[in-house]
Design an enzyme around this catalytic site. Structure first.
Site, PDB file in Angstrom:
ATOM      1  CD  GLU A  58     -37.463 -21.082 -25.610  1.00 54.78           C
ATOM      2  OE1 GLU A  58     -38.242 -20.546 -26.404  1.00 54.78           O
ATOM      3  OE2 GLU A  58     -37.381 -20.726 -24.402  1.00 54.78           O
ATOM      4  N   PRO A 267     -49.359 -15.820 -14.516  1.00 54.27           N
ATOM      5  CG  PRO A 267     -49.517 -13.665 -13.648  1.00 54.27           C
ATOM      6  CD  PRO A 267     -49.587 -15.111 -13.247  1.00 54.27           C
ATOM      7  CG  MET A 308     -40.404 -17.506 -10.897  1.00 49.66           C
ATOM      8  SD  MET A 308     -41.448 -17.093 -12.316  1.00 49.66           S
ATOM      9  CE  MET A 308     -40.537 -17.904 -13.638  1.00 49.66           C
ATOM     10  CD  GLU A 310     -45.215 -23.655  -6.472  1.00 48.50           C
ATOM     11  OE1 GLU A 310     -45.014 -24.372  -5.483  1.00 48.50           O
ATOM     12  OE2 GLU A 310     -46.041 -22.717  -6.483  1.00 48.50           O
TER      13      GLU A 310
END
Length: 420
Positions: A58, A267, A308, A310
């Site tokens: 978001e 993940p 994070m 990427e």
């Protein structure tokens, strides 16, 4: 249940909320910090515009809108809140100290009232579906103009709201403006009892995502460094526990046809990175971890995307993509990011959070819904061996994204009219 009973019920849950935070803190160091913000105890400056986005997805969609609003009102102070560490990291990355940033407090009456008394915002913009009754109620009571932007409402969520109509409808009708992504979602809001004049169908901000050319260049460089320019590469993006084994099973089947195939498994949450690494190792596949800068060579079968920020770049290194949260009872994640890179996309059956977007991509031939690891392996294999089929799906993905751009300008125009 009305708002008063909802508020009392929340107070009864207070010990469980603390336990929840403690449990998350065990798994993720990011949840061990900034508890004061979670309970409305942070010291904040007054603001003009408050914008709330839940998490990373978001927030990424909201960033271009926030930037346009900031450019239109350079003298205003903006406060941007999130609820997750990943969303928080994206705010800091995009704005630094140009905005005031904190976590949104839990929806306890005392916390929200203290939070709003400190901020004294003129406008409160809530992104997508983060609807907290006390936040909306006390903001409206404080004469704040409350806006729900880029709103989405799946049929499943609409059914849940319908069961709590005495709580949901008064909250929804406190919004001065609701910009919805599709006509179907507008009709769901109206069916719940929202006044039609509050609604505007604008499309999804997620279609207006812009792929940074630097990310594409980085992706091409990585693929060349891996010596995998001509090898089949696919990404399992935003996957959850419960999907790891299916992705690895599909990849093992693919390796029987393409021994040089590479799976990039990313993940959804950082606290799942180590579990994913253990699962890959136990499966017998050769692992490299992105966070540890492990070499990706001809023997590497799985690259774990345990970093994070990427994922979009990693999509750019690949040929096809599966988007997670859809083989489990989750609701799914954004399929437009791989589509914007021109990748054929796969999702599982549980994609209700992105139902309309998924349907658009599926109707164009850019996306397929699969129900098992075997079906996923077959679909991947077909497009790796049938180049015309692959090119058709790739071009369709790019076309859907391009044809549906424009929501950013529409939503900015409508919201900006309410910021005085």
């Amino acid at each position: 249940m009305n708002r008063i009973f909802y508020s009392l019920f929340l107070y009864l849950l207070f010990p469980l909320v603390v336990l929840y935070l403690a449990f998350r803190a065990i798994k993720s160091v990011d949840y061990r910090r900034r508890w004061s913000e979670r309970f409305g105890l942070a010291k904040l400056e007054q603001t003009d515009v408050l914008i709330h986005s839940v998490s990373m997805g978001e927030t990424l969609a909201a960033i271009p809108l926030i930037k346009q609003l900031m450019a239109a009102h350079p003298d205003y102070l903006f406060t941007v809140t999130t609820t997750s560490p990943t969303g928080s990291a994206e705010v800091v990355k995009a704005f630094g100290d140009k905005v005031q940033h904190c976590y949104l407090p839990f929806d306890f009456s005392y916390a929200i009232k203290k939070f709003l008394r400190q901020l004294q915002p003129k406008v409160c913009i809530i992104m997508e579906t983060e609807l907290w009754p006390n936040l909306v109620h006390f903001a409206a009571r404080q004469q704040v103009t409350v806006i729900l932007a880029n709103a989405r409402l799946s049929q499943k969520s609409a059914d849940k709201y319908a069961k709590k109509r005495r709580l949901a409808v008064p909250m929804l009708n406190k919004f001065k403006l609701i910009t919805v992504q599709t006509q179907a979602e507008a009709e769901r809001f109206i069916h719940l009892g929202v006044e039609a004049e509050r609604l505007q169908v604008c499309g999804s901000l997620k279609f207006d995502l812009t792929i940074d050319p630097i990310k594409k260049q980085q992706a091409n460089t990585l693929r060349d460094q891996w010596h995998r320019v001509n090898s089949p590469i696919w990404v399992a993006g935003s996957v959850h526990p419960g999907e790891f084994e299916a992705m690895l099973s599909a990849h093992k089947q693919l390796l029987s046809y393409f021994p040089d195939a590479l799976l990039i498994m990313a993940p959804r949450h950082p606290e799942q990175f180590n579990l994913a690494a253990i699962t890959i190792t136990q499966s017998g596949l050769t692992l490299a971890r992105r966070s540890m800068h492990d070499e990706v060579n001809g023997q590497t079968q799985v690259l774990l995307g345990d970093t994070m920020g990427e994922l979009v770049m990693l999509y750019g290194t690949a040929d096809q993509a599966f988007v997670g949260g859809t083989l489990i009872n989750n609701g799914g994640h954004n399929p437009l990011e791989p589509a914007a890179m021109g990748l054929p996309v796969y999702v599982g059956p549980n994609h209700w959070d992105f139902a309309e977007i998924t349907q658009l991509l599926a109707d164009a031939g850019a996306l397929s819904c699969i129900t098992s690891a075997e079906q996923l392996a077959q679909e991947l294999q077909h497009k790796f061996t049938d180049n015309p089929l692959y090119q058709s799906a790739s071009f369709a993905a790019l076309a859907v994204v391009e044809q549906n751009r424009g929501a950013l300008l529409e939503q900015f125009t409508l919201i900006n009219q309410l910021i005085i």
